[in-house]
Motif scaffolding. Sequence first.
Motif, PDB file in Angstrom:
ATOM      1  N   HIS A  67       0.829  -1.209   0.000  1.00 47.85           N
ATOM      2  CA  HIS A  67       0.000   0.000   0.000  1.00 47.85           C
ATOM      3  C   HIS A  67       0.867   1.264   0.000  1.00 47.85           C
ATOM      4  CE1 HIS A  67      -2.802  -3.156   1.165  1.00 47.85           C
ATOM      5  NE2 HIS A  67      -3.738  -2.379   0.674  1.00 47.85           N
ATOM      6  N   ARG A  83      -1.257   4.049   9.227  1.00 47.87           N
ATOM      7  CA  ARG A  83      -2.463   4.874   9.330  1.00 47.87           C
ATOM      8  C   ARG A  83      -2.620   5.777   8.106  1.00 47.87           C
ATOM      9  NH1 ARG A  83      -1.254   6.617  15.584  1.00 47.87           N
ATOM     10  NH2 ARG A  83      -1.936   4.669  16.595  1.00 47.87           N
ATOM     11  N   ALA A  95      -3.749   3.551   5.019  1.00 43.31           N
ATOM     12  CA  ALA A  95      -4.958   2.738   5.163  1.00 43.31           C
ATOM     13  C   ALA A  95      -6.132   3.270   4.347  1.00 43.31           C
ATOM     14  CB  ALA A  95      -5.331   2.612   6.642  1.00 43.31           C
ATOM     15  N   PRO A  96      -6.360   4.593   4.277  1.00 36.87           N
ATOM     16  CA  PRO A  96      -7.486   5.080   3.465  1.00 36.87           C
ATOM     17  C   PRO A  96      -7.339   4.808   1.972  1.00 36.87           C
ATOM     18  CG  PRO A  96      -6.792   6.757   5.049  1.00 36.87           C
ATOM     19  CD  PRO A  96      -5.746   5.686   5.059  1.00 36.87           C
ATOM     20  N   LEU A  97      -6.131   4.489   1.515  1.00 42.21           N
ATOM     21  CA  LEU A  97      -5.913   4.214   0.098  1.00 42.21           C
ATOM     22  C   LEU A  97      -6.302   2.789  -0.284  1.00 42.21           C
ATOM     23  CD1 LEU A  97      -2.348   5.800  -0.285  1.00 42.21           C
ATOM     24  CD2 LEU A  97      -4.526   6.842  -0.949  1.00 42.21           C
ATOM     25  N   ARG A 131      -9.066   1.914  -2.778  1.00 44.69           N
ATOM     26  CA  ARG A 131      -8.871   2.261  -4.186  1.00 44.69           C
ATOM     27  C   ARG A 131      -8.168   1.157  -4.962  1.00 44.69           C
ATOM     28  NH1 ARG A 131      -6.636   8.331  -4.645  1.00 44.69           N
ATOM     29  NH2 ARG A 131      -6.330   7.567  -6.779  1.00 44.69           N
ATOM     30  N   ASP A 190      -5.166  12.327  -2.604  1.00 40.89           N
ATOM     31  CA  ASP A 190      -5.051  11.292  -1.572  1.00 40.89           C
ATOM     32  C   ASP A 190      -3.613  10.798  -1.446  1.00 40.89           C
ATOM     33  OD1 ASP A 190      -7.777  11.463  -1.151  1.00 40.89           O
ATOM     34  OD2 ASP A 190      -8.242   9.789  -2.491  1.00 40.89           O
ATOM     35  N   ALA A 220      -1.055  11.275   1.872  1.00 41.42           N
ATOM     36  CA  ALA A 220      -0.327  10.163   2.495  1.00 41.42           C
ATOM     37  C   ALA A 220       1.174  10.392   2.436  1.00 41.42           C
ATOM     38  CB  ALA A 220      -0.696   8.851   1.810  1.00 41.42           C
TER      39      ALA A 220
END
Length: 426
Positions: free
Chosen positions: A187, A334, A337-339, A342, A366, A370
């Motif tokens: 990631h 952290r 993680a939001p990626l 996608r 995004d 990050a």
Amino acid sequence: MSVPPECGAHGPALTEHEAEALIEGACFRTGPPRSVGVEVEWLVHQERAPHRPVARERLEAVHAVLRTLPLASGLSIEPGGQVELSSRPAPSLTECVSDVSADLAAVRTVLRGHGLILAGMGVDPWNPPRRFLREPRYDAMEACLDRTGPAGRALMCTSASVQVCLDAGREEPGVMGFARRWWLAHHLGAVLVAAFANSPMAEGRSTGWLSTRQLMWTELDSGRAGGPSPDPDPRRAWVRRVLDAPVMCVRRDGPWEVPEGLSFREWTRSRTRRRPTRADLDYHISTLFPPVRPRGHLELRMIDAQPGDDGWIVPLAVVTALFDDPGAATIAHRAVAPLAGRAAGAPAPHNPLWRDAARHGLADPDLKRAAVTCFAAALDALPRLGASTGITDAVAAYTDRYVRRGRSPADDVPTGSAAVARPLRR
């Protein structure tokens, strides 16, 4: 027909279950992270006419001299004449940088004597693929990769990278555990593609991608260049990936066989050709090119070669800090993680997240968010890892010049010149 021992035909044949056990036992060697390494690839250009190809005779002459140098790093020549230095595992980031820097200085001195330079670019921006090495391995590789189009030949002959090698991690569930480090690599890898994108051109034209090198990897068969499917057990995922991957070649006396559609698993069950040996399994693994390759340690392979004599130090330092300092690793987890959503559940690099990183770089909000967080965490961690002031200053300068501005080295390439005016159709 006689077969040389190095061709793999000698030794007991492997069963499918024996191959599974060997792969599972070797892919992640766990323990506290203690060492770091780097492999730096460089294009070789003429100093006064970098847009013109170097004559074969000049490459042969300079390579012969380079092979006589007393280097700490391993020296290898890539299929298109690129030069690669592979460091020894070092007990610290600073020692790794010191050793490789000294070796690179020696290499550059030799090259300058021949009117040549090392060029830090992810893809040669001017010259088309031209294979320099004529060996059975590369004959077979070219024949295999040509089946999916021109990208494989271009990667063989015109690409260069910075590959960071880190210990696999501990046998535990925490942030230093090998499963968490494996997840982070896949990631964070997209962020690294975006932050260090440095290949917006190929064959004299703009490609429309900031990392054309990463674009080329996505154009290869996912069985050859893709990672394993997401799985909470990285060992089992890698075992399946290796066994189900297509065999590039069957080594033998004379031209090597280049089978089509034969997986290693199927080869172990074959009744029509010789059965594979352990040497064949080891060789098969060496022909797989995922963005993160477990070789006992983790080999992160997604970073474009960087500009300048010391540009390679920045990705090495950032990656080491984000993996080997527990506080920075926690922040990196952290941040990325939001990626994850996608990626759409698809392996890297054949997923939307990695494609966006290669095409848009840090212009993607995004990915920029990050990257800013991760680079700040790396800067905070580097002193704790004993990094020298020079290393920390280089990361800080890169962060200010590129990351905080949502840019990468690819954005420094002039876009108004005739040389980059026409998109490359792929």
